[in-house]
Design a protein around this motif. Structure first.
Motif, mmCIF file in Angstrom:
data_model
loop_
_atom_site.group_PDB
_atom_site.id
_atom_site.type_symbol
_atom_site.label_atom_id
_atom_site.label_comp_id
_atom_site.label_asym_id
_atom_site.label_seq_id
_atom_site.Cartn_x
_atom_site.Cartn_y
_atom_site.Cartn_z
ATOM 1 N N PHE A 4 45.599 37.128 46.290
ATOM 2 C CA PHE A 4 45.831 38.201 45.326
ATOM 3 C C PHE A 4 44.735 38.306 44.271
ATOM 4 O O PHE A 4 44.489 39.387 43.736
ATOM 5 C CB PHE A 4 47.177 37.990 44.625
ATOM 6 N N ILE A 5 44.092 37.192 43.931
ATOM 7 C CA ILE A 5 43.186 37.206 42.782
ATOM 8 C C ILE A 5 41.727 36.914 43.111
ATOM 9 O O ILE A 5 40.870 37.043 42.247
ATOM 10 C CB ILE A 5 43.657 36.192 41.711
ATOM 11 N N SER A 6 41.431 36.528 44.359
ATOM 12 C CA SER A 6 40.052 36.168 44.689
ATOM 13 C C SER A 6 39.126 37.374 44.643
ATOM 14 O O SER A 6 37.974 37.280 44.237
ATOM 15 C CB SER A 6 39.985 35.512 46.076
ATOM 16 N N VAL A 7 39.614 38.519 45.081
ATOM 17 C CA VAL A 7 38.819 39.753 45.071
ATOM 18 C C VAL A 7 39.436 40.708 44.056
ATOM 19 O O VAL A 7 40.610 41.070 44.191
ATOM 20 C CB VAL A 7 38.787 40.422 46.461
ATOM 21 N N PRO A 8 38.682 41.108 43.037
ATOM 22 C CA PRO A 8 39.207 42.009 42.010
ATOM 23 C C PRO A 8 39.818 43.270 42.628
ATOM 24 O O PRO A 8 39.324 43.787 43.625
ATOM 25 C CB PRO A 8 37.970 42.338 41.168
ATOM 26 N N VAL A 9 40.875 43.751 42.044
ATOM 27 C CA VAL A 9 41.563 44.996 42.405
ATOM 28 C C VAL A 9 42.484 44.847 43.627
ATOM 29 O O VAL A 9 43.539 45.467 43.683
ATOM 30 C CB VAL A 9 40.565 46.155 42.650
ATOM 31 N N VAL A 10 42.098 44.006 44.596
ATOM 32 C CA VAL A 10 42.871 43.899 45.832
ATOM 33 C C VAL A 10 44.329 43.526 45.553
ATOM 34 O O VAL A 10 45.256 44.101 46.136
ATOM 35 C CB VAL A 10 42.237 42.876 46.802
ATOM 36 N N GLY A 11 44.542 42.551 44.661
ATOM 37 C CA GLY A 11 45.899 42.138 44.338
ATOM 38 C C GLY A 11 46.728 43.281 43.789
ATOM 39 O O GLY A 11 47.894 43.464 44.176
ATOM 40 N N SER A 12 46.144 44.079 42.905
ATOM 41 C CA SER A 12 46.861 45.222 42.331
ATOM 42 C C SER A 12 47.119 46.299 43.378
ATOM 43 O O SER A 12 48.166 46.954 43.367
ATOM 44 C CB SER A 12 46.060 45.810 41.164
ATOM 45 N N LEU A 13 46.173 46.484 44.289
ATOM 46 C CA LEU A 13 46.353 47.458 45.367
ATOM 47 C C LEU A 13 47.537 47.070 46.255
ATOM 48 O O LEU A 13 48.362 47.914 46.611
ATOM 49 C CB LEU A 13 45.084 47.551 46.223
ATOM 50 N N ILE A 14 47.617 45.784 46.583
ATOM 51 C CA ILE A 14 48.716 45.302 47.428
ATOM 52 C C ILE A 14 50.052 45.387 46.690
ATOM 53 O O ILE A 14 51.050 45.873 47.230
ATOM 54 C CB ILE A 14 48.463 43.844 47.870
ATOM 55 N N SER A 15 50.066 44.925 45.446
ATOM 56 C CA SER A 15 51.294 44.903 44.667
ATOM 57 C C SER A 15 51.841 46.313 44.441
ATOM 58 O O SER A 15 53.048 46.549 44.568
ATOM 59 C CB SER A 15 51.041 44.227 43.324
ATOM 60 N N ALA A 16 50.965 47.259 44.124
ATOM 61 C CA ALA A 16 51.395 48.641 43.905
ATOM 62 C C ALA A 16 51.923 49.264 45.190
ATOM 63 O O ALA A 16 52.869 50.062 45.165
ATOM 64 C CB ALA A 16 50.239 49.470 43.348
ATOM 65 N N ALA A 17 51.323 48.893 46.325
ATOM 66 C CA ALA A 17 51.807 49.395 47.615
ATOM 67 C C ALA A 17 53.214 48.889 47.896
ATOM 68 O O ALA A 17 54.075 49.629 48.385
ATOM 69 C CB ALA A 17 50.861 48.968 48.733
ATOM 70 N N VAL A 18 53.465 47.623 47.567
ATOM 71 C CA VAL A 18 54.811 47.064 47.722
ATOM 72 C C VAL A 18 55.783 47.777 46.782
ATOM 73 O O VAL A 18 56.920 48.090 47.151
ATOM 74 C CB VAL A 18 54.812 45.544 47.434
#
Length: 286
Positions: A196-210
């Protein structure tokens, strides 16, 4: 440990965790139903008369734990009673299952208030800006399209409705707790957190999709991941901002303009991701 040992440990831990929170959740849902039955119609009436200050009132009312409030507001919007900015304010500020899960999980009251306050501020700001961009308009001729949130079983009484929610959420908690415990046991907490946190933005993209999933399960799993320290405050906020319960589902069902609904979902998703990224970039903690 081998797979079967990890599986057994995850099963036992998730069962114990579920049993620990069950009494608190039952009391919380009874209280939430009491609030809904006592103040539900008043809040909807207030929102209906809100006019240009709708986003402010909607953002504040969204903080109050009310059964099906986002669904009811979807009907109000489809019926031409409230503006699109007010709808966004409600969607973004609504906490869905976050509040009872955090309370039963022992999250400090100040932390919960900060999270709810942040959601409300983002919801109000977004709603006001959207209404400035999209000229607010209402059309009471479509009032017959107002939805009834029949998913809540509220017509059967406070305790029946509370028990319905309680049983449903307990099942979700057990299933997702088991899934999280099993994943942590097999993969490791650090590895999952890194996803979730290794690549910026990716974690937020996944979380918002959920969070877009029109079901209380979305907020359950996002809140659980945050409580267990697996996701950051920003990633958590991305999902919880977007998570409006069954509001989007009701909106899609009751609004004839499906392209408009998809646009609303897209903007909601973008606001959630952007907010989460900003929170983590600035380093805001709750």
């Amino acid at each position: 440990m081998n797979f079967w040992e990890v599986l057994l440990d995850a099963l036992i831990d998730s069962a114990l965790d579920t049993l620990k929170v069950a009494p608190f959740l039952l009391v919380i849902y009874i209280l939430m139903e009491l609030i809904e039955h006592k103040a539900g119609d008043k809040t909807k009436d207030l929102l209906t008369r809100s006019g240009r200050v709708g986003p402010v009132i909607g953002g504040l009312l969204g903080c109050v734990p009310q059964c099906g409030f986002s669904a009811a507001c979807s009907g109000l919007y489809a019926g031409g009673v409230i503006t699109v900015g007010t709808l966004f304010a409600v969607f973004l500020s609504t906490s869905d299952e976050m509040l009872p899960i955090m309370i039963s999980g022992g999250v400090p009251a100040l932390t919960i208030l900060k999270i709810i306050g942040t959601k409300a501020l983002i919801g109000i700001a977004a709603g006001v800006i959207i209404d400035l961009i999209v000229r607010p308009k209402t059309d009471l001729s479509h009032i017959h399209d107002l939805c009834e949130h029949d998913h809540c079983h509220c017509e059967h009484g406070i305790f029946h409705s509370a028990l319905h929610h309680f049983v449903e959420i307990i099942i979700y908690i057990f299933v997702f707790s088991f899934a999280v415990d099993l994943a942590v046991g097999l993969i490791g907490k650090e590895t999952i957190s890194t996803l979730f946190i290794s690549v910026p933005v990716v974690g937020s993209l996944i979380s918002a999709a959920v969070g877009l999933i029109p079901n209380c399960a979305a907020s359950v799993v996002i809140t659980d991941l945050y409580i267990n320290g697996i996701i950051t405050p920003g990633v958590m906020m991305s999902g919880l901002l977007v998570g409006a319960g069954i509001g989007l589902f009701v909106l899609f069902r009751s609004n004839k303009n499906k392209k408009q609904v998809l646009a609303i979902a897209g903007v909601l998703y973008a606001i959630g991701v952007l907010s989460g990224v900003i929170i983590d970039t600035i380093g805001i903690t709750f």
